[in-house]
Write an enzyme that holds these catalytic residues in place. Structure first.
Site, mmCIF file in Angstrom:
data_model
loop_
_atom_site.group_PDB
_atom_site.id
_atom_site.type_symbol
_atom_site.label_atom_id
_atom_site.label_comp_id
_atom_site.label_asym_id
_atom_site.label_seq_id
_atom_site.Cartn_x
_atom_site.Cartn_y
_atom_site.Cartn_z
ATOM 1 N N HIS A 1 42.766 40.390 39.168
ATOM 2 C CA HIS A 1 41.573 39.707 39.679
ATOM 3 C C HIS A 1 40.844 40.627 40.655
ATOM 4 O O HIS A 1 41.236 40.704 41.810
ATOM 5 C CB HIS A 1 41.968 38.420 40.395
ATOM 6 C CG HIS A 1 42.403 37.349 39.458
ATOM 7 N ND1 HIS A 1 41.525 36.433 38.921
ATOM 8 C CD2 HIS A 1 43.617 37.054 38.932
ATOM 9 C CE1 HIS A 1 42.177 35.620 38.113
ATOM 10 N NE2 HIS A 1 43.448 35.971 38.104
ATOM 11 N N CYS B 1 41.190 38.712 33.795
ATOM 12 C CA CYS B 1 42.458 37.995 33.624
ATOM 13 C C CYS B 1 42.548 37.415 32.208
ATOM 14 O O CYS B 1 42.547 38.165 31.243
ATOM 15 C CB CYS B 1 42.618 36.937 34.707
ATOM 16 S SG CYS B 1 44.330 36.363 34.847
ATOM 17 N N GLU C 1 38.125 40.165 42.120
ATOM 18 C CA GLU C 1 37.530 39.368 43.196
ATOM 19 C C GLU C 1 38.580 38.958 44.237
ATOM 20 O O GLU C 1 38.240 38.423 45.278
ATOM 21 C CB GLU C 1 36.815 38.149 42.606
ATOM 22 C CG GLU C 1 37.683 36.990 42.140
ATOM 23 C CD GLU C 1 38.396 37.208 40.800
ATOM 24 O OE1 GLU C 1 38.351 38.324 40.248
ATOM 25 O OE2 GLU C 1 39.031 36.252 40.316
#
Lengths: 217, 252
Positions: free
Chosen positions: A187, A79, A189
Protein backbone atom coordinates in the site's frame (compact mmCIF):
# COMPACT_ATOMS: atom_id res chain seq x y z
CA UNK A 1 -7.13 14.28 -13.51
CA UNK A 2 -6.77 10.86 -11.87
CA UNK A 3 -9.74 8.50 -11.68
CA UNK A 4 -9.97 6.23 -8.64
CA UNK A 5 -12.15 3.25 -9.49
CA UNK A 6 -14.75 2.96 -6.75
CA UNK A 7 -16.22 -0.52 -6.79
CA UNK A 8 -16.91 -0.78 -3.10
CA UNK A 9 -13.83 -2.80 -2.16
CA UNK A 10 -11.45 -1.53 0.45
CA UNK A 11 -9.98 1.63 1.73
CA UNK A 12 -10.51 4.12 -1.07
CA UNK A 13 -10.46 6.96 1.37
CA UNK A 14 -6.76 6.65 2.19
CA UNK A 15 -5.82 6.55 -1.49
CA UNK A 16 -7.85 9.68 -2.21
CA UNK A 17 -6.39 11.44 0.85
CA UNK A 18 -2.89 10.59 -0.34
CA UNK A 19 -3.64 12.25 -3.68
CA UNK A 20 -4.93 15.30 -1.82
CA UNK A 21 -1.62 15.50 0.05
CA UNK A 22 0.09 15.49 -3.34
CA UNK A 23 -2.24 18.28 -4.56
CA UNK A 24 -3.47 16.03 -7.33
CA UNK A 25 -7.02 16.45 -8.62
CA UNK A 26 -8.99 13.20 -8.76
CA UNK A 27 -12.46 11.74 -9.09
CA UNK A 28 -13.56 8.83 -6.97
CA UNK A 29 -16.40 7.15 -8.80
CA UNK A 30 -17.88 4.00 -10.28
CA UNK A 31 -19.24 5.96 -13.23
CA UNK A 32 -17.75 4.49 -16.40
CA UNK A 33 -18.00 7.72 -18.39
CA UNK A 34 -16.43 9.90 -15.72
CA UNK A 35 -13.58 7.42 -15.34
CA UNK A 36 -13.12 7.24 -19.10
CA UNK A 37 -12.65 11.02 -19.16
CA UNK A 38 -9.64 10.96 -16.81
CA UNK A 39 -5.94 10.94 -17.76
CA UNK A 40 -4.92 8.01 -15.59
CA UNK A 41 -6.59 5.43 -13.36
CA UNK A 42 -5.98 3.89 -9.96
CA UNK A 43 -7.56 0.53 -9.14
CA UNK A 44 -7.39 0.03 -5.38
CA UNK A 45 -8.92 -2.80 -3.40
CA UNK A 46 -8.66 -5.20 -0.54
CA UNK A 47 -10.63 -8.39 -0.05
CA UNK A 48 -11.57 -11.22 -2.33
CA UNK A 49 -10.43 -11.50 -5.96
CA UNK A 50 -13.62 -13.28 -6.95
CA UNK A 51 -15.93 -10.67 -5.35
CA UNK A 52 -13.91 -7.87 -6.92
CA UNK A 53 -14.10 -9.31 -10.46
CA UNK A 54 -17.82 -9.96 -10.05
CA UNK A 55 -18.47 -6.32 -9.08
CA UNK A 56 -16.19 -4.97 -11.83
CA UNK A 57 -18.14 -7.00 -14.38
CA UNK A 58 -21.55 -6.03 -12.98
CA UNK A 59 -20.67 -2.37 -13.23
CA UNK A 60 -19.05 -2.74 -16.68
CA UNK A 61 -15.86 -1.43 -15.15
CA UNK A 62 -13.88 -4.37 -16.57
CA UNK A 63 -14.67 -3.23 -20.13
CA UNK A 64 -13.89 0.38 -19.25
CA UNK A 65 -10.48 -0.71 -17.88
CA UNK A 66 -9.74 -2.87 -20.93
CA UNK A 67 -10.58 -0.02 -23.28
CA UNK A 68 -8.52 2.46 -21.25
CA UNK A 69 -5.46 0.21 -21.34
CA UNK A 70 -5.96 -0.36 -25.07
CA UNK A 71 -6.09 3.43 -25.57
CA UNK A 72 -2.78 3.80 -23.75
CA UNK A 73 -4.14 5.30 -20.54
CA UNK A 74 -1.94 4.70 -17.47
CA UNK A 75 -3.34 2.34 -14.83
CA UNK A 76 -2.03 1.64 -11.33
CA UNK A 77 -3.41 -1.31 -9.36
CA UNK A 78 -2.85 -1.36 -5.61
CA UNK A 79 -2.85 -4.51 -3.45
CA UNK A 80 -5.84 -6.58 -4.65
CA UNK A 81 -6.04 -4.05 -7.48
CA UNK A 82 -2.59 -5.20 -8.61
CA UNK A 83 -3.57 -8.87 -8.44
CA UNK A 84 -6.62 -8.17 -10.61
CA UNK A 85 -4.29 -7.02 -13.41
CA UNK A 86 -3.10 -10.61 -13.86
CA UNK A 87 -4.55 -13.53 -15.79
CA UNK A 88 -6.26 -15.54 -13.06
CA UNK A 89 -6.56 -16.40 -9.39
CA UNK A 90 -7.01 -19.72 -7.66
CA UNK A 91 -9.04 -18.06 -4.90
CA UNK A 92 -12.41 -19.83 -4.51
CA UNK A 93 -11.54 -22.28 -7.23
CA UNK A 94 -10.68 -20.28 -10.30
CA UNK A 95 -11.41 -16.69 -11.29
CA UNK A 96 -10.31 -14.95 -14.46
CA UNK A 97 -8.61 -11.59 -13.94
CA UNK A 98 -8.28 -8.55 -16.20
CA UNK A 99 -5.35 -10.25 -17.92
CA UNK A 100 -3.20 -7.17 -18.64
CA UNK A 101 -0.16 -8.93 -17.21
CA UNK A 102 0.71 -12.63 -17.48
CA UNK A 103 0.62 -14.53 -14.20
CA UNK A 104 -1.46 -16.38 -11.65
CA UNK A 105 -2.50 -15.46 -8.12
CA UNK A 106 -2.06 -18.15 -5.46
CA UNK A 107 -2.32 -18.30 -1.69
CA UNK A 108 0.87 -18.26 0.37
CA UNK A 109 1.40 -21.87 1.45
CA UNK A 110 2.22 -20.94 5.05
CA UNK A 111 5.05 -23.45 5.05
CA UNK A 112 8.55 -23.22 3.62
CA UNK A 113 10.01 -25.99 1.49
CA UNK A 114 11.92 -27.11 4.55
CA UNK A 115 8.59 -27.52 6.33
CA UNK A 116 8.92 -24.47 8.56
CA UNK A 117 5.66 -22.67 9.27
CA UNK A 118 5.35 -18.95 8.51
CA UNK A 119 2.62 -16.38 9.09
CA UNK A 120 -0.13 -15.67 6.58
CA UNK A 121 -1.15 -12.89 5.86
CA UNK A 122 2.17 -11.31 4.93
CA UNK A 123 1.52 -8.28 7.11
CA UNK A 124 3.89 -5.45 7.92
CA UNK A 125 6.89 -3.59 6.56
CA UNK A 126 9.18 -5.42 4.16
CA UNK A 127 12.25 -4.32 2.21
CA UNK A 128 11.99 -3.72 -1.53
CA UNK A 129 14.66 -5.01 -3.87
CA UNK A 130 14.69 -3.24 -7.20
CA UNK A 131 14.80 -5.42 -10.31
CA UNK A 132 14.30 -2.53 -12.76
CA UNK A 133 15.77 0.50 -10.99
CA UNK A 134 15.12 2.75 -14.01
CA UNK A 135 11.36 2.16 -13.90
CA UNK A 136 9.33 5.41 -13.77
CA UNK A 137 7.61 4.40 -10.49
CA UNK A 138 10.99 4.07 -8.75
CA UNK A 139 12.37 7.42 -9.85
CA UNK A 140 14.06 9.43 -7.05
CA UNK A 141 13.65 6.57 -4.58
CA UNK A 142 16.01 4.12 -2.91
CA UNK A 143 15.24 0.57 -1.82
CA UNK A 144 13.38 0.83 1.48
CA UNK A 145 10.54 -0.62 3.52
CA UNK A 146 6.90 -0.55 2.45
CA UNK A 147 3.70 -1.82 4.06
CA UNK A 148 2.18 -5.11 2.88
CA UNK A 149 -1.05 -6.86 3.85
CA UNK A 150 -1.96 -9.84 1.69
CA UNK A 151 -2.53 -13.58 1.81
CA UNK A 152 -2.24 -14.23 -1.93
CA UNK A 153 0.82 -13.73 -4.08
CA UNK A 154 1.33 -13.35 -7.82
CA UNK A 155 3.32 -16.00 -9.68
CA UNK A 156 4.41 -14.20 -12.83
CA UNK A 157 4.80 -15.99 -16.15
CA UNK A 158 7.66 -13.71 -17.13
CA UNK A 159 10.21 -11.86 -15.00
CA UNK A 160 9.96 -9.02 -17.48
CA UNK A 161 6.94 -7.57 -15.60
CA UNK A 162 8.66 -7.60 -12.19
CA UNK A 163 9.95 -4.14 -11.22
CA UNK A 164 10.70 -4.78 -7.54
CA UNK A 165 10.36 -7.69 -5.13
CA UNK A 166 10.23 -8.32 -1.40
CA UNK A 167 11.42 -11.48 0.31
CA UNK A 168 8.70 -13.54 2.00
CA UNK A 169 9.29 -17.25 1.54
CA UNK A 170 10.82 -16.34 -1.82
CA UNK A 171 10.52 -13.35 -4.12
CA UNK A 172 7.16 -11.65 -3.83
CA UNK A 173 6.40 -9.37 -6.82
CA UNK A 174 5.96 -6.02 -5.07
CA UNK A 175 6.03 -3.58 -7.98
CA UNK A 176 5.00 -4.86 -11.40
CA UNK A 177 4.54 -3.17 -14.72
CA UNK A 178 4.51 -3.38 -18.45
CA UNK A 179 4.21 -0.32 -20.65
CA UNK A 180 1.61 1.95 -19.02
CA UNK A 181 0.11 -0.69 -16.68
CA UNK A 182 1.58 -0.72 -13.16
CA UNK A 183 0.83 -2.39 -9.89
CA UNK A 184 2.04 -2.40 -6.30
CA UNK A 185 1.31 -5.31 -4.00
CA UNK A 186 1.98 -3.10 -0.98
CA UNK A 187 0.00 0.00 0.00
CA UNK A 188 1.94 3.08 -1.17
CA UNK A 189 -0.60 5.30 0.61
CA UNK A 190 0.38 3.57 3.89
CA UNK A 191 4.10 3.33 3.25
CA UNK A 192 5.27 6.66 4.62
CA UNK A 193 7.66 8.75 2.49
CA UNK A 194 8.74 6.02 0.10
CA UNK A 195 5.15 5.12 -0.76
CA UNK A 196 4.17 8.75 -1.21
CA UNK A 197 7.10 9.28 -3.57
CA UNK A 198 5.96 6.35 -5.70
CA UNK A 199 2.41 7.72 -5.87
CA UNK A 200 3.91 11.06 -6.81
CA UNK A 201 5.92 9.31 -9.54
CA UNK A 202 2.76 7.75 -10.90
CA UNK A 203 1.01 11.12 -10.97
CA UNK A 204 4.02 12.63 -12.77
CA UNK A 205 4.00 9.77 -15.26
CA UNK A 206 0.32 10.35 -16.00
CA UNK A 207 0.94 14.05 -16.62
CA UNK A 208 3.93 13.39 -18.86
CA UNK A 209 2.09 10.80 -20.87
CA UNK A 210 -0.84 13.13 -21.29
CA UNK A 211 1.49 15.71 -22.86
CA UNK A 212 3.02 13.07 -25.16
CA UNK A 213 -0.40 11.81 -26.24
CA UNK A 214 -1.74 15.26 -27.01
CA UNK A 215 1.46 16.02 -28.95
CA UNK A 216 0.98 12.97 -31.11
CA UNK A 217 -2.60 13.87 -32.01
CA UNK B 1 12.55 -10.03 5.16
CA UNK B 2 9.54 -8.84 7.06
CA UNK B 3 10.44 -6.48 9.88
CA UNK B 4 9.22 -6.55 13.47
CA UNK B 5 6.80 -3.72 14.22
CA UNK B 6 6.64 -1.18 17.03
CA UNK B 7 3.14 0.05 17.74
CA UNK B 8 2.41 2.98 20.06
CA UNK B 9 -1.10 2.92 21.48
CA UNK B 10 -3.09 6.08 22.15
CA UNK B 11 -6.15 6.24 24.39
CA UNK B 12 -8.82 8.58 23.08
CA UNK B 13 -11.64 9.92 25.20
CA UNK B 14 -14.33 12.15 23.75
CA UNK B 15 -12.06 12.87 20.79
CA UNK B 16 -8.98 13.78 22.84
CA UNK B 17 -5.87 11.76 23.54
CA UNK B 18 -5.54 11.16 27.25
CA UNK B 19 -2.30 10.07 28.90
CA UNK B 20 -0.69 11.35 25.69
CA UNK B 21 2.86 12.34 24.94
CA UNK B 22 4.31 14.37 27.79
CA UNK B 23 7.76 15.28 26.63
CA UNK B 24 7.75 17.14 23.35
CA UNK B 25 6.74 20.63 22.51
CA UNK B 26 3.41 19.94 20.91
CA UNK B 27 0.98 22.71 20.24
CA UNK B 28 -1.71 20.49 21.66
CA UNK B 29 -0.71 17.26 23.40
CA UNK B 30 -4.30 16.05 23.29
CA UNK B 31 -4.68 16.37 19.54
CA UNK B 32 -4.80 12.89 17.95
CA UNK B 33 -3.69 14.19 14.56
CA UNK B 34 -0.63 15.95 15.90
CA UNK B 35 0.38 12.94 17.98
CA UNK B 36 -0.12 10.55 15.09
CA UNK B 37 2.11 12.72 12.96
CA UNK B 38 4.74 12.83 15.71
CA UNK B 39 4.86 9.03 15.99
CA UNK B 40 5.03 8.65 12.22
CA UNK B 41 8.14 10.86 12.18
CA UNK B 42 9.58 8.96 15.16
CA UNK B 43 9.53 5.77 13.08
CA UNK B 44 6.48 4.02 14.54
CA UNK B 45 5.34 1.25 12.20
CA UNK B 46 1.66 1.41 13.04
CA UNK B 47 -0.62 3.09 15.55
CA UNK B 48 -3.49 1.84 17.66
CA UNK B 49 -6.21 4.21 18.81
CA UNK B 50 -8.28 2.91 21.65
CA UNK B 51 -11.57 4.72 22.16
CA UNK B 52 -12.26 4.77 25.88
CA UNK B 53 -15.23 7.13 25.61
CA UNK B 54 -18.18 5.98 27.63
CA UNK B 55 -20.75 8.17 25.93
CA UNK B 56 -22.55 7.89 22.65
CA UNK B 57 -21.31 11.39 21.76
CA UNK B 58 -17.75 10.29 22.40
CA UNK B 59 -18.18 7.41 19.97
CA UNK B 60 -19.46 9.74 17.30
CA UNK B 61 -16.53 12.06 17.88
CA UNK B 62 -14.20 9.07 17.36
CA UNK B 63 -15.40 8.73 13.78
CA UNK B 64 -14.34 12.35 13.14
CA UNK B 65 -10.99 11.67 14.79
CA UNK B 66 -10.45 8.65 12.54
CA UNK B 67 -11.31 10.67 9.46
CA UNK B 68 -8.89 13.42 10.41
CA UNK B 69 -6.06 11.04 11.28
CA UNK B 70 -6.59 9.13 8.03
CA UNK B 71 -6.32 12.41 6.15
CA UNK B 72 -2.75 13.04 7.25
CA UNK B 73 -1.18 9.78 8.41
CA UNK B 74 0.81 7.74 5.87
CA UNK B 75 1.21 4.62 8.04
CA UNK B 76 -1.49 2.10 8.98
CA UNK B 77 -3.63 2.45 12.07
CA UNK B 78 -6.07 0.31 14.01
CA UNK B 79 -9.08 1.51 15.97
CA UNK B 80 -10.49 -0.40 18.94
CA UNK B 81 -12.96 0.20 21.71
CA UNK B 82 -16.70 0.21 21.46
CA UNK B 83 -16.95 -1.66 18.17
CA UNK B 84 -19.93 -3.97 18.59
CA UNK B 85 -21.42 -4.59 15.17
CA UNK B 86 -20.67 -4.82 11.46
CA UNK B 87 -22.21 -1.34 11.18
CA UNK B 88 -19.68 0.00 13.73
CA UNK B 89 -16.84 -1.65 11.80
CA UNK B 90 -18.06 -0.19 8.52
CA UNK B 91 -18.28 3.29 9.99
CA UNK B 92 -14.72 3.21 11.34
CA UNK B 93 -13.19 1.57 8.26
CA UNK B 94 -15.03 3.94 5.93
CA UNK B 95 -13.67 6.84 7.93
CA UNK B 96 -10.23 5.61 6.93
CA UNK B 97 -8.95 3.22 9.61
CA UNK B 98 -7.00 0.27 8.23
CA UNK B 99 -8.10 -2.23 10.85
CA UNK B 100 -10.66 -2.52 13.60
CA UNK B 101 -10.03 -4.34 16.83
CA UNK B 102 -12.74 -6.40 18.54
CA UNK B 103 -12.56 -7.50 22.14
CA UNK B 104 -15.61 -8.00 24.36
CA UNK B 105 -17.95 -7.95 21.37
CA UNK B 106 -16.10 -10.90 19.82
CA UNK B 107 -16.49 -12.98 22.98
CA UNK B 108 -20.17 -12.12 23.28
CA UNK B 109 -20.84 -12.89 19.64
CA UNK B 110 -18.01 -14.79 17.91
CA UNK B 111 -19.96 -14.74 14.62
CA UNK B 112 -19.12 -11.05 14.46
CA UNK B 113 -15.53 -11.98 13.60
CA UNK B 114 -16.51 -14.00 10.54
CA UNK B 115 -19.12 -11.45 9.47
CA UNK B 116 -16.51 -8.70 9.60
CA UNK B 117 -13.88 -10.80 7.93
CA UNK B 118 -16.18 -11.94 5.12
CA UNK B 119 -17.30 -8.40 4.51
CA UNK B 120 -14.10 -6.39 4.84
CA UNK B 121 -11.40 -9.06 4.54
CA UNK B 122 -9.54 -10.71 7.39
CA UNK B 123 -6.61 -8.28 7.02
CA UNK B 124 -8.63 -5.57 8.72
CA UNK B 125 -10.08 -7.64 11.58
CA UNK B 126 -7.93 -7.68 14.71
CA UNK B 127 -9.12 -9.58 17.75
CA UNK B 128 -7.82 -8.20 21.03
CA UNK B 129 -7.43 -10.75 23.83
CA UNK B 130 -6.95 -9.71 27.45
CA UNK B 131 -5.25 -12.62 29.22
CA UNK B 132 -4.60 -13.41 32.86
CA UNK B 133 -2.89 -16.41 34.41
CA UNK B 134 -5.10 -18.57 36.64
CA UNK B 135 -2.96 -20.29 39.21
CA UNK B 136 -5.63 -22.82 40.20
CA UNK B 137 -6.41 -23.84 36.63
CA UNK B 138 -2.78 -23.53 35.54
CA UNK B 139 -3.83 -21.75 32.35
CA UNK B 140 -4.42 -18.26 30.91
CA UNK B 141 -8.02 -17.12 30.94
CA UNK B 142 -9.71 -14.57 28.65
CA UNK B 143 -11.11 -11.45 30.31
CA UNK B 144 -13.58 -8.97 28.86
CA UNK B 145 -15.02 -5.53 29.70
CA UNK B 146 -11.60 -3.93 29.97
CA UNK B 147 -10.31 -6.75 32.13
CA UNK B 148 -13.11 -6.58 34.66
CA UNK B 149 -14.89 -9.80 33.79
CA UNK B 150 -13.48 -13.30 33.66
CA UNK B 151 -14.78 -15.71 31.03
CA UNK B 152 -14.55 -19.48 30.90
CA UNK B 153 -12.37 -19.30 27.78
CA UNK B 154 -8.79 -20.53 27.75
CA UNK B 155 -6.55 -18.09 25.87
CA UNK B 156 -4.86 -20.34 23.29
CA UNK B 157 -8.16 -22.12 22.51
CA UNK B 158 -9.83 -18.76 22.00
CA UNK B 159 -6.94 -17.53 19.86
CA UNK B 160 -7.28 -20.57 17.61
CA UNK B 161 -11.00 -20.06 17.36
CA UNK B 162 -10.81 -16.38 16.40
CA UNK B 163 -8.28 -17.14 13.67
CA UNK B 164 -10.45 -19.94 12.36
CA UNK B 165 -13.32 -17.44 12.29
CA UNK B 166 -11.30 -15.03 10.20
CA UNK B 167 -9.24 -12.77 12.49
CA UNK B 168 -6.22 -11.49 10.56
CA UNK B 169 -4.17 -10.54 13.61
CA UNK B 170 -4.21 -10.96 17.38
CA UNK B 171 -3.54 -8.18 19.85
CA UNK B 172 -2.56 -10.04 22.99
CA UNK B 173 -2.46 -8.14 26.29
CA UNK B 174 -1.09 -9.66 29.46
CA UNK B 175 -3.11 -8.31 32.36
CA UNK B 176 -0.52 -9.73 34.75
CA UNK B 177 2.21 -7.62 33.19
CA UNK B 178 0.21 -4.58 32.10
CA UNK B 179 1.49 -1.46 33.81
CA UNK B 180 4.23 -3.34 35.68
CA UNK B 181 7.01 -2.29 33.29
CA UNK B 182 8.93 -5.48 34.04
CA UNK B 183 8.69 -6.90 30.54
CA UNK B 184 6.18 -8.58 28.25
CA UNK B 185 4.72 -11.93 29.26
CA UNK B 186 7.02 -14.11 27.18
CA UNK B 187 5.42 -17.45 28.05
CA UNK B 188 1.96 -16.18 27.12
CA UNK B 189 3.17 -14.62 23.87
CA UNK B 190 5.06 -17.78 22.95
CA UNK B 191 2.02 -19.97 23.66
CA UNK B 192 -0.36 -17.91 21.53
CA UNK B 193 2.21 -17.46 18.79
CA UNK B 194 2.62 -21.22 18.55
CA UNK B 195 -1.15 -21.75 18.43
CA UNK B 196 -2.00 -19.47 15.50
CA UNK B 197 -0.92 -18.78 11.94
CA UNK B 198 -1.56 -15.02 11.95
CA UNK B 199 0.62 -12.19 13.31
CA UNK B 200 0.61 -11.62 17.08
CA UNK B 201 1.02 -8.17 18.63
CA UNK B 202 2.33 -8.47 22.18
CA UNK B 203 1.10 -5.91 24.70
CA UNK B 204 1.49 -5.17 28.37
CA UNK B 205 4.63 -4.79 30.43
CA UNK B 206 7.14 -2.90 28.29
CA UNK B 207 9.53 -0.98 30.50
CA UNK B 208 13.07 -1.21 29.13
CA UNK B 209 14.78 -1.51 25.77
CA UNK B 210 15.61 -5.12 26.57
CA UNK B 211 11.91 -5.93 27.04
CA UNK B 212 11.31 -5.22 23.36
CA UNK B 213 14.28 -7.32 22.26
CA UNK B 214 13.08 -10.19 24.47
CA UNK B 215 9.52 -10.28 23.15
CA UNK B 216 10.81 -10.51 19.57
CA UNK B 217 13.82 -12.77 20.10
CA UNK B 218 12.53 -14.99 22.90
CA UNK B 219 8.78 -15.08 22.25
CA UNK B 220 8.61 -14.60 18.47
CA UNK B 221 6.09 -11.74 18.54
CA UNK B 222 5.46 -10.04 15.20
CA UNK B 223 4.81 -6.64 16.75
CA UNK B 224 5.10 -5.01 20.15
CA UNK B 225 2.59 -2.50 21.44
CA UNK B 226 3.35 -0.01 24.17
CA UNK B 227 1.78 3.11 25.56
CA UNK B 228 3.34 4.81 28.54
CA UNK B 229 7.01 4.06 27.78
CA UNK B 230 6.63 5.90 24.51
CA UNK B 231 4.40 8.71 25.74
CA UNK B 232 6.60 9.64 28.67
CA UNK B 233 9.76 9.13 26.63
CA UNK B 234 11.28 6.69 28.99
CA UNK B 235 12.20 5.19 25.64
CA UNK B 236 11.64 6.73 22.22
CA UNK B 237 10.55 4.59 19.31
CA UNK B 238 13.76 5.44 17.45
CA UNK B 239 15.84 4.43 20.46
CA UNK B 240 14.09 1.07 20.74
CA UNK B 241 14.72 0.42 17.07
CA UNK B 242 18.38 1.19 17.38
CA UNK B 243 18.72 -1.28 20.24
CA UNK B 244 16.76 -3.92 18.32
CA UNK B 245 19.05 -3.52 15.32
CA UNK B 246 22.09 -4.00 17.56
CA UNK B 247 20.64 -7.25 18.81
CA UNK B 248 19.92 -8.52 15.33
CA UNK B 249 16.19 -7.88 15.18
CA UNK B 250 15.09 -6.83 11.71
CA UNK B 251 13.32 -3.46 11.92
CA UNK B 252 12.39 -0.71 9.50
Amino acid sequence: MIGIVDYGMGNLYSVSKALERLNTPYVLTEDVEKLAATDGLILPGVGSFNDAMTILREKNLDDMLKQAVKDGKPLLGICLGMQLLFSESEENGFTKGLDFLPGKVRRFSGQTRAGIRYKVPHMGWNLLQYRQPAHPLLEDTAEGHVYFVHSYVVHVDTAEVVVATADYDGDVPAVVGRNHVFGTQFHPEKSSNLGMQMLNNYVAYVKERQVQMSDSL
Amino acid sequence: MLTKRLVPCLDVQEGRVVKGVQFVELRDAGDPVELADYYDREGADELVFLDISASHEGRKTMVDVVREVAGTLAIPFTVGGGINSVADMRQILRAGADKVSLNTAAVKDPALISEGSDFFGSQCIVVAIDAKWDEALQSWRVYTHGGRRETDLEVTDWAEEVVQRGAGEILLTSMDQDGAKTGYDLALTRAVNAAVSVPVIASGGAGSLQDFADVFLEAGADAALAASVFHYKETAVSEVKEELRKQGVNVR
